[in-house]
Motif scaffolding. Structure first.
Motif, mmCIF file in Angstrom:
data_model
loop_
_atom_site.group_PDB
_atom_site.id
_atom_site.type_symbol
_atom_site.label_atom_id
_atom_site.label_comp_id
_atom_site.label_asym_id
_atom_site.label_seq_id
_atom_site.Cartn_x
_atom_site.Cartn_y
_atom_site.Cartn_z
ATOM 1 N N TYR A 210 0.844 -1.198 0.000
ATOM 2 C CA TYR A 210 0.000 0.000 0.000
ATOM 3 C C TYR A 210 0.875 1.243 0.000
ATOM 4 O O TYR A 210 1.980 1.219 0.562
ATOM 5 C CB TYR A 210 -0.923 0.008 1.226
ATOM 6 C CG TYR A 210 -2.084 -0.951 1.114
ATOM 7 C CD1 TYR A 210 -3.199 -0.629 0.338
ATOM 8 C CD2 TYR A 210 -2.069 -2.173 1.782
ATOM 9 C CE1 TYR A 210 -4.264 -1.503 0.229
ATOM 10 C CE2 TYR A 210 -3.135 -3.056 1.678
ATOM 11 C CZ TYR A 210 -4.236 -2.715 0.899
ATOM 12 O OH TYR A 210 -5.287 -3.578 0.789
ATOM 13 N N ALA B 74 1.617 -5.821 2.168
ATOM 14 C CA ALA B 74 0.460 -6.418 2.835
ATOM 15 C C ALA B 74 0.322 -7.870 2.393
ATOM 16 O O ALA B 74 -0.139 -8.737 3.157
ATOM 17 C CB ALA B 74 -0.805 -5.644 2.493
ATOM 18 N N PRO C 169 -5.438 -15.307 10.141
ATOM 19 C CA PRO C 169 -5.774 -14.316 11.173
ATOM 20 C C PRO C 169 -6.049 -12.933 10.574
ATOM 21 O O PRO C 169 -5.622 -12.644 9.456
ATOM 22 C CB PRO C 169 -4.532 -14.276 12.056
ATOM 23 C CG PRO C 169 -3.430 -14.844 11.234
ATOM 24 C CD PRO C 169 -4.063 -15.798 10.263
ATOM 25 N N SER C 170 -6.742 -12.121 11.333
ATOM 26 C CA SER C 170 -7.054 -10.763 10.916
ATOM 27 C C SER C 170 -5.767 -10.031 10.541
ATOM 28 O O SER C 170 -4.755 -10.149 11.228
ATOM 29 C CB SER C 170 -7.762 -10.072 12.088
ATOM 30 O OG SER C 170 -8.009 -8.747 11.745
ATOM 31 N N GLY C 171 -5.807 -9.343 9.408
ATOM 32 C CA GLY C 171 -4.639 -8.568 8.986
ATOM 33 C C GLY C 171 -3.640 -9.356 8.144
ATOM 34 O O GLY C 171 -2.618 -8.816 7.728
ATOM 35 N N CYS C 172 -3.925 -10.635 7.861
ATOM 36 C CA CYS C 172 -2.951 -11.461 7.121
ATOM 37 C C CYS C 172 -2.976 -11.190 5.621
ATOM 38 O O CYS C 172 -2.125 -11.685 4.888
ATOM 39 C CB CYS C 172 -3.180 -12.944 7.398
ATOM 40 S SG CYS C 172 -4.680 -13.592 6.639
ATOM 41 N N GLY C 173 -3.983 -10.448 5.139
ATOM 42 C CA GLY C 173 -3.992 -10.080 3.727
ATOM 43 C C GLY C 173 -5.092 -10.712 2.898
ATOM 44 O O GLY C 173 -5.106 -10.570 1.672
ATOM 45 N N LYS C 174 -6.048 -11.378 3.549
ATOM 46 C CA LYS C 174 -7.124 -12.061 2.818
ATOM 47 C C LYS C 174 -7.892 -11.105 1.924
ATOM 48 O O LYS C 174 -8.075 -11.340 0.731
ATOM 49 C CB LYS C 174 -8.121 -12.726 3.793
ATOM 50 C CG LYS C 174 -7.525 -13.759 4.705
ATOM 51 C CD LYS C 174 -8.577 -14.414 5.600
ATOM 52 C CE LYS C 174 -9.254 -13.486 6.598
ATOM 53 N NZ LYS C 174 -8.364 -12.932 7.647
ATOM 54 N N SER C 175 -8.357 -10.007 2.520
ATOM 55 C CA SER C 175 -9.220 -9.144 1.709
ATOM 56 C C SER C 175 -8.412 -8.349 0.693
ATOM 57 O O SER C 175 -8.896 -8.082 -0.403
ATOM 58 C CB SER C 175 -10.145 -8.289 2.575
ATOM 59 O OG SER C 175 -9.458 -7.256 3.134
ATOM 60 N N THR C 176 -7.169 -8.039 1.018
ATOM 61 C CA THR C 176 -6.313 -7.392 0.012
ATOM 62 C C THR C 176 -6.186 -8.284 -1.220
ATOM 63 O O THR C 176 -6.344 -7.820 -2.363
ATOM 64 C CB THR C 176 -4.906 -7.115 0.599
ATOM 65 O OG1 THR C 176 -5.046 -6.220 1.705
ATOM 66 C CG2 THR C 176 -3.981 -6.512 -0.431
HETATM 67 P P1 ADP Z 1 -7.410 -9.430 6.350
HETATM 68 O O1 ADP Z 1 -8.449 -9.302 5.299
HETATM 69 O O2 ADP Z 1 -6.755 -10.776 6.375
HETATM 70 O O3 ADP Z 1 -7.875 -9.006 7.698
HETATM 71 P P2 ADP Z 1 -6.205 -7.137 5.024
HETATM 72 O O4 ADP Z 1 -5.993 -7.550 3.628
HETATM 73 O O5 ADP Z 1 -7.366 -6.277 5.337
HETATM 74 O O6 ADP Z 1 -6.205 -8.443 5.941
HETATM 75 O O7 ADP Z 1 -4.908 -6.376 5.529
HETATM 76 C C1 ADP Z 1 -3.570 -6.828 5.274
HETATM 77 C C2 ADP Z 1 -2.597 -5.774 5.737
HETATM 78 O O8 ADP Z 1 -2.689 -4.622 4.896
HETATM 79 C C3 ADP Z 1 -2.825 -5.292 7.157
HETATM 80 O O9 ADP Z 1 -1.561 -5.037 7.733
HETATM 81 C C4 ADP Z 1 -3.582 -4.007 6.954
HETATM 82 O O10 ADP Z 1 -3.353 -3.113 8.007
HETATM 83 C C5 ADP Z 1 -3.024 -3.473 5.654
HETATM 84 N N1 ADP Z 1 -4.004 -2.666 4.886
HETATM 85 C C6 ADP Z 1 -5.225 -3.079 4.479
HETATM 86 N N2 ADP Z 1 -5.848 -2.115 3.770
HETATM 87 C C7 ADP Z 1 -4.997 -1.062 3.732
HETATM 88 C C8 ADP Z 1 -5.043 0.249 3.139
HETATM 89 N N3 ADP Z 1 -6.107 0.653 2.441
HETATM 90 N N4 ADP Z 1 -3.966 1.055 3.302
HETATM 91 C C9 ADP Z 1 -2.877 0.634 3.994
HETATM 92 N N5 ADP Z 1 -2.773 -0.581 4.572
HETATM 93 C C10 ADP Z 1 -3.804 -1.417 4.451
#
Ligand code: ADP
Ligand code: ADP
Length: 227
Positions: free
Chosen positions: A13, A20, A39-46
């Protein structure tokens, strides 16, 4: 229908000091159901959002069939996404919500009617076609969101925690419904959840992410049998 390939896919990002998601290689076979867990924050939704085109890919390549799609707009990718918050249009009826994506893509009236009718039969939405989303239960709203994806007959479905706003009982029945529909349609699917039981029930193969990397990939029993 088509296979979906993620080749060395990564995302950093803007302003992020570490990626990420990084070095993701997944080959999803035509018709396969892959569930992303971790786990939360691992990058699934990214990762899911990069496949959808809602986030740019900073590394690697995403292909659907032979087409490289990560350079295309979301609407050009032939992918349909189902969201946790359903993302229905509140002012439109169930029928219009389902028809909208097809109409936008210039489908004929006859095609739209036929596909909406077929999807509403599959999802037992017939009695609700003229209602607006606010007059539906959570489960019915999620069925409409599924219907909207199905009518497009896309090359792939993406699911972003689609059941997490439903109560426990409904989650179980909807999960079976999604599984049956996906097998019947044979549409390649990528599904994100943090619910392990949901993941095990749905997945042909599971991908376990940790800190942006693939930790494990395999059939659910292979993964959960390990200590
Ligand atoms: P999950 O879906 O597994 O909870 P995310 O894909 O949301 O994980 O997040 C992966 C990492 O990227 C996390 O460290 C999160 O803080 C970071 N992140 C997610 N969205 C953004 C964004 N728009 N800008 C900066 N960092 C982001
Ligand atoms: P389609 O024409 O594919 O049916 P929509 O018109 O419903 O798509 O939505 C257009 C785009 O807006 C979607 O493909 C998606 O990129 C984005 N979008 C819609 N709802 C949401 C949401 N709840 N969260 C994030 N993005 C969304």
């Amino acid at each position: 229908m088509a296979h979906l390939s993620l080749r060395n896919v990564g995302k950093t990002y803007a302003g992020g000091n570490q990626p990420a998601v990084c070095g993701i290689n997944i080959e999803i076979a035509d018709g396969e159901f892959i569930v992303l867990v971790g786990p939360s924050g691992c990058g699934k939704s990214t990762l899911l959002r990069m496949v959808a085109g809602l986030e740019t890919t900073t590394d690697g390549e995403i292909r659907i069939g032979e087409r490289v799609v990560n350079t295309l707009d979301p609407a050009e990718r032939d992918i349909a996404m189902v969201f946790q918050n359903y993302a229905l249009y509140p002012h439109m009826t169930v029928r219009d919500n389902m028809a909208y994506g097809l109409k936008n893509r210039g489908a004929s009236k006859a095609t739209i009617t036929e596909r909406v009718n077929e999807a509403s039969r599959m999802l037992e939405l017939g009695p609700y076609l003229d209602r607006k989303p606010r007059a539906l239960s959570g489960g019915q709203r999620q069925r409409v969101a599924m219907g909207r994806a199905i009518v497009r007959q896309p090359a792939a479905f993406l699911f972003d925690e689609p059941l997490s706003n439903l109560d426990a009982k409904l989650r179980v029945s909807m999960r079976m419904e999604i599984r049956k529909l996906q097998k019947r349609l044979g549409t390649t699917s990528l599904y994100v959840t943090h619910d392990q039981l949901e993941a095990m029930t749905l997945a042909d193969r599971l991908v376990v992410l940790n800190q942006g990397k693939i930790e494990q990939i395999g059939a659910p029993l292979e993964i959960y049998r390990k200590p």
